[in-house]
Design an enzyme around this catalytic site. Structure first.
Site, mmCIF file in Angstrom:
data_model
loop_
_atom_site.group_PDB
_atom_site.id
_atom_site.type_symbol
_atom_site.label_atom_id
_atom_site.label_comp_id
_atom_site.label_asym_id
_atom_site.label_seq_id
_atom_site.Cartn_x
_atom_site.Cartn_y
_atom_site.Cartn_z
ATOM 1 N N SER A 26 0.840 -1.210 0.000
ATOM 2 C CA SER A 26 0.000 0.000 0.000
ATOM 3 C C SER A 26 0.871 1.254 0.000
ATOM 4 O O SER A 26 0.530 2.265 -0.622
ATOM 5 C CB SER A 26 -0.931 -0.001 1.217
ATOM 6 O OG SER A 26 -0.209 0.166 2.429
ATOM 7 N N CYS A 27 1.999 1.180 0.687
ATOM 8 C CA CYS A 27 2.921 2.316 0.717
ATOM 9 C C CYS A 27 3.591 2.499 -0.639
ATOM 10 O O CYS A 27 3.774 3.633 -1.111
ATOM 11 C CB CYS A 27 3.981 2.109 1.800
ATOM 12 S SG CYS A 27 3.316 1.816 3.459
ATOM 13 N N GLU A 77 10.536 1.014 -6.602
ATOM 14 C CA GLU A 77 9.066 0.976 -6.506
ATOM 15 C C GLU A 77 8.453 0.104 -7.598
ATOM 16 O O GLU A 77 7.353 0.359 -8.089
ATOM 17 C CB GLU A 77 8.436 2.385 -6.572
ATOM 18 C CG GLU A 77 9.198 3.502 -5.907
ATOM 19 C CD GLU A 77 9.395 3.310 -4.414
ATOM 20 O OE1 GLU A 77 8.830 2.364 -3.857
ATOM 21 O OE2 GLU A 77 10.127 4.102 -3.820
ATOM 22 N N THR A 91 10.082 -2.630 -10.823
ATOM 23 C CA THR A 91 10.730 -2.509 -12.131
ATOM 24 C C THR A 91 9.681 -2.454 -13.242
ATOM 25 O O THR A 91 8.507 -2.790 -13.035
ATOM 26 C CB THR A 91 11.650 -3.709 -12.381
ATOM 27 O OG1 THR A 91 10.847 -4.905 -12.451
ATOM 28 C CG2 THR A 91 12.701 -3.858 -11.271
#
Length: 393
Positions: free
Chosen positions: A246-247, A372, A374
């Site tokens: 979620s982050c 975050e 690839t």
């Protein structure tokens, strides 16, 4: 209030100003002034020396209300998602490393505490982090587990009422300057998140050097050796990969906007250079090959920004899905690095100098394409959404 693009011809052609609210344009102007005053004059030196005054920058960014700006309460600005995206766009137009500082602080460390933390954890850390008085980092990636975080080896075990953490985290932005780390670890009850003050005995952060990308950014390896934490250091409810993923969606959203900022700045630099550089007795911009490059790149910057704004309006409305954010990160990172590389060719030999931004942006975007998620991971996320067939394994 400033125009979306510094180049008047490009600004007229893109026509983005009319799609932004007054608040969004004011935030863009605010961030641009900060970068012009506090960042751009120093970037060649920071890049050459692979250093950045992260604490001083965090305080300045906090004073502007940019840290965790899209969160509500606890000293955060409570802005819209799109306004946050516009801030990321302008920060990355200066340098991806500066946007990374803000993304990791606000969308990873602060968001994790804000979304999953206890009220005590929120009150202890979020106001100071929003003000830039405390810096956070986010410990998920490990030396052998990047795209497959579920395989992480960092483990937290109970010892009486305490937790004891052991493991290693790698490629951690802000790691060696952080006051607090959000660390994700295996437990006997799935993956859990922990709020770890970095002065806890057994916690060590070692700066990663010899980087060819994100040189104006702090990157570290985190080592946790018998790090003992009280029972209330763990996030109380969330278990499994739901928490860290979620982050990551929050951080990816900022990258959708930020990467196009790097592309826009590269394009503005190339247009200005093509207008002033004389080749065979006339401006470089007067040649068909140059104009073809500039036209194609303008098209990609325009499409990328429209996609970013579309996702921003969705997020501010009924909501945006992780798969939709994957569409944005995949496209905009891929096109941004292509634009930066093409702009470098227009600058010729001058293009390899840090006096001009495109090669620095191209180098930075190698990292932005990777962290975050690839490009390959985002292709699989989108493919799964289209076919219903997960192909990660």
């Amino acid at each position: 209030m400033s125009d979306f693009s510094r180049n008047p011809q490009l600004n007229r052609l893109l026509g983005i100003d009319g799609l932004l609210t007054e608040d969004e344009r004011e935030v863009q102007a605010l961030v641009r002034r900060f970068c012009d005053d506090q960042v751009r004059p120093h970037l060649p030196t920071w890049y050459d020396e692979a250093t950045v005054p992260a604490r001083e920058l965090a305080k300045g960014l906090g004073d502007l209300g940019l840290l965790g700006m899209h969160l509500e309460g606890y000293g955060c600005a409570g802005s819209t998602a799109t306004t946050y995206g516009i801030a990321c766009h302008e920060l990355e137009a200066a340098d991806s490393g500066i946007r990374s500082l803000v993304s990791v602080q606000g969308s990873l460390a602060m968001f994790a505490i804000w979304r999953w933390g206890s009220e005590e954890q929120k009150n202890e850390w979020l106001p100071r982090m929003a003000a830039g008085e405390a810096i956070g980092c986010f410990g998920l990636t490990e030396p052998d587990f990047g795209s497959d975080p579920g395989g992480m080896r960092t483990f937290a075990k109970r010892d009486g009422d305490d937790w004891v953490l052991n493991g290693t985290k790698m490629w951690i932005t802000n790691g060696s300057v952080a006051d607090v780390a959000v660390v994700w670890a295996q437990t006997d009850d799935k993956i859990r998140g922990f709020v770890v003050p970095t002065d806890t005995p057994g916690f060590t952060a070692t700066e990663v050097t010899k980087k060819m990308s994100l040189r104006a950014s702090v990157t570290a390896e985190l080592s946790l050796v018998d790090v003992r934490l009280p029972a209330d250091a763990v996030f109380p409810e969330v278990r499994g990969l739901k928490g860290p993923l979620s982050c990551l969606s929050e951080a990816r959203f900022g990258i959708v906007f930020g990467s196009i900022g790097a592309a826009r700045d590269s394009l503005e630099t190339a247009i200005d250079y093509a207008e002033s550089r004389k080749v065979f007795g006339k401006p470089l911009g007067g040649y068909q090959l140059t104009q073809g490059k500039l036209a194609d790149m303008t098209l990609e910057v325009s499409k990328g920004m429209l996609l970013a704004l579309h996702l921003g309006r969705l997020k501010d409305g009924d909501g945006v899905t992780p798969e939709q954010i994957s569409l944005g990160k995949l496209n905009n990172c891929r096109e941004a690095i292509a634009v930066a590389r093409e702009c470098r060719t227009i600058l010729g030999a001058n293009g390899i100098s840090t006096e001009y931004s495109p090669i620095r942006h191209a180098g930075n975007l190698e990292s932005v394409m990777t962290y975050e998620g690839t490009s390959e991971v985002h292709q699989l996320v989108i493919g799964n959404a289209l076919t219903g067939e997960p192909a990660f394994r």
